[in-house]
Design a protein around this motif. Structure first.
Motif, PDB file in Angstrom:
ATOM      1  N   UNK A 279      38.967  41.488  34.523  1.00  0.00           N
ATOM      2  CA  UNK A 279      38.064  42.089  35.339  1.00  0.00           C
ATOM      3  C   UNK A 279      37.289  41.013  36.242  1.00  0.00           C
ATOM      4  N   UNK A 280      36.892  39.774  35.662  1.00  0.00           N
ATOM      5  CA  UNK A 280      36.146  38.752  36.253  1.00  0.00           C
ATOM      6  C   UNK A 280      37.206  38.216  37.436  1.00  0.00           C
ATOM      7  N   UNK A 281      38.336  37.794  37.196  1.00  0.00           N
ATOM      8  CA  UNK A 281      39.302  37.165  38.463  1.00  0.00           C
ATOM      9  C   UNK A 281      39.610  38.130  39.264  1.00  0.00           C
ATOM     10  N   UNK A 282      40.047  39.298  38.861  1.00  0.00           N
ATOM     11  CA  UNK A 282      40.610  40.502  39.663  1.00  0.00           C
ATOM     12  C   UNK A 282      39.696  41.508  40.416  1.00  0.00           C
ATOM     13  N   UNK A 283      38.705  41.595  39.674  1.00  0.00           N
ATOM     14  CA  UNK A 283      37.783  42.851  40.083  1.00  0.00           C
ATOM     15  C   UNK A 283      36.478  42.233  40.811  1.00  0.00           C
TER      16      UNK A 283
ATOM     17  N   UNK B 283      45.340  34.107  44.328  1.00  0.00           N
ATOM     18  CA  UNK B 283      45.407  33.443  42.897  1.00  0.00           C
ATOM     19  C   UNK B 283      44.426  34.075  41.968  1.00  0.00           C
ATOM     20  N   UNK B 284      43.378  34.801  42.438  1.00  0.00           N
ATOM     21  CA  UNK B 284      42.521  35.442  41.650  1.00  0.00           C
ATOM     22  C   UNK B 284      43.448  36.481  40.923  1.00  0.00           C
ATOM     23  N   UNK B 285      44.089  37.492  41.831  1.00  0.00           N
ATOM     24  CA  UNK B 285      44.737  38.411  41.532  1.00  0.00           C
ATOM     25  C   UNK B 285      46.075  37.804  40.400  1.00  0.00           C
ATOM     26  N   UNK B 286      46.483  36.931  40.852  1.00  0.00           N
ATOM     27  CA  UNK B 286      47.765  36.438  39.945  1.00  0.00           C
ATOM     28  C   UNK B 286      47.222  36.195  38.556  1.00  0.00           C
ATOM     29  N   UNK B 287      45.789  35.596  38.487  1.00  0.00           N
ATOM     30  CA  UNK B 287      45.566  35.348  37.134  1.00  0.00           C
ATOM     31  C   UNK B 287      44.940  36.809  36.385  1.00  0.00           C
ATOM     32  N   UNK B 288      44.596  37.474  37.054  1.00  0.00           N
ATOM     33  CA  UNK B 288      44.305  39.072  36.850  1.00  0.00           C
ATOM     34  C   UNK B 288      45.716  39.801  36.178  1.00  0.00           C
TER      35      UNK B 288
ATOM     36  N   UNK C 134      34.561  49.913  37.276  1.00  0.00           N
ATOM     37  CA  UNK C 134      32.999  50.181  37.113  1.00  0.00           C
ATOM     38  C   UNK C 134      32.245  48.602  36.881  1.00  0.00           C
ATOM     39  N   UNK C 135      32.911  47.703  36.250  1.00  0.00           N
ATOM     40  CA  UNK C 135      32.162  46.408  35.850  1.00  0.00           C
ATOM     41  C   UNK C 135      32.199  45.855  37.471  1.00  0.00           C
TER      42      UNK C 135
END
Length: 351
Positions: free
Chosen positions: A74-78, A162-167, A188-189
């Motif tokens: 959630x933190x990286x991808x959202x 990169x964020x979505x790759x980690x996600x 939601x978060x």
């Protein structure tokens, strides 16, 4: 066709189409606010669908050790990914941004191979190299080289990838869980955090029509797309799902050309050809060897195939597919497979 491949392609089309649609809104809403509304629409929509499906609230079923993976995703991808993408879209054309999103598949695969030890066949690696080459051709600035301003947009989109790759790799850890719960939680978060951050930075909520449009785009391109992506992760593994998902930018590029009337040059078509070659190499990959299944205990929807030959300690009406917690016995056999939730074994050599 493997239904997991269909899930991945549907996810790709929905997400790819969301990029040029977001491009239409990015000049009316601040990037952080837009990212928040996209995910908020996704979260609210997926929550309502889940409540209707279950006829009320039902526990997530996540095990205690799975929550850190979901929160990290959630933190990286959202939170971080959408904001970086929205900033990138402010100085990058919709078609270019759509094709640059192929880098997400590359970074996803690299992390899967290097960090999470997923198997990498030579054909898959060759496909990723073709996609990287296409991304380099596409992002090479045609002007403003002296000031470097031509790199700002692509760099921001690369950070989003990169964020979505980690996600993606973190989400794989919980992909056997309820896909609707994963999508609604992330939406939601992430939506609440980004909308709150945007307002703290001085952004106001946009008019109702604009906000509704953003949330509908988010429901389709982030919510339903994420559900399809999680189902594909369950059946294909991270790198292969990322490869199929890399068709998303082509859907986005086509929609950009239609909606935004953007021009294309030789570099655009060269990049498209290289990326298409990479996707084709992935689509035609075949992975088969003798492998060992260790004992495994988990829960997901399944039918009684060669991997699910168990008895039932619960009342069962004989209908399939069905879902319950079950144990897999130790077994060795050979057949074509992907690194799905039942084939996360090590490899002594590439097969």
């Amino acid at each position: 066709m493997n239904k997991s491949v269909v899930y991945a392609l549907v996810a790709a089309v929905l997400f790819g189409a969301s990029t040029p649609l977001a491009k239409l809104l990015v000049n009316m809403v601040s990037p952080v606010m837009l990212g928040g509304l996209l995910y908020l629409g996704s979260g609210i929509g997926m929550l309502l669908i889940r409540l209707l499906r279950d006829r009320g609230w039902r526990a997530s079923g996540l095990q205690p050790g799975e929550w850190p993976w979901l929160l990290g995703a959630i933190a990286f991808g959202g939170v971080l990914g959408p904001v970086a993408l929205m900033f990138g879209l402010t100085s990058t054309s919709g078609s270019t941004a759509s094709l640059l999103l192929n880098l997400e598949a590359v970074l996803t695969a690299v992390l899967a191979w290097v960090v999470f030890r997923e198997n990498a066949d030579r054909r898959v690696v060759a496909g990723m190299l073709a996609i990287v080459a296409g991304g380099l051709v596409l992002s090479w600035p045609s002007g403003a080289v002296e000031t470097g301003s031509g790199w700002i947009g692509p760099a921001a989109i690369g950070l989003a990838c990169l964020c979505w790759a980690i996600d993606n790799n973190l989400t794989r850890k919980v992909s056997a869980s309820d896909a609707l719960f994963i999508a609604s939680s992330k939406g939601l978060v992430a939506g609440t955090v980004n909308v709150g951050l945007a307002m703290a930075l001085g952004s106001a909520l946009p008019p109702l029509g604009t906000a509704t449009s953003a949330m509908v785009v988010g429901l389709l391109g982030y919510g339903i797309s994420l559900v399809m992506f999680v189902l594909a992760l369950r059946g294909l593994g991270t790198a292969r799902t990322g490869a199929y998902f890399s068709t998303a930018p082509f859907a986005g590029a086509v929609l950009s050309l239609v909606l935004l009337g953007e021009d294309t040059g030789a570099g655009f078509w060269l990049a498209s050809g290289l990326m298409a070659l990479g996707v084709w190499l992935h689509l035609t990959e075949r992975h088969e060897h003798e492998h060992l299944h260790e004992e495994l205990d988990h829960a997901h929807r399944h039918v009684h195939d060669e991997h699910h030959r168990h008895s039932h300690d619960i009342s069962w009406d004989g209908q399939e597919p069905h879902e319950h917690r079950h144990r897999h016995a130790r077994m060795a056999h050979s057949h074509p497979h992907y690194p799905d939730i039942h084939h996360r074994h090590g490899h002594t050599q590439n097969a």
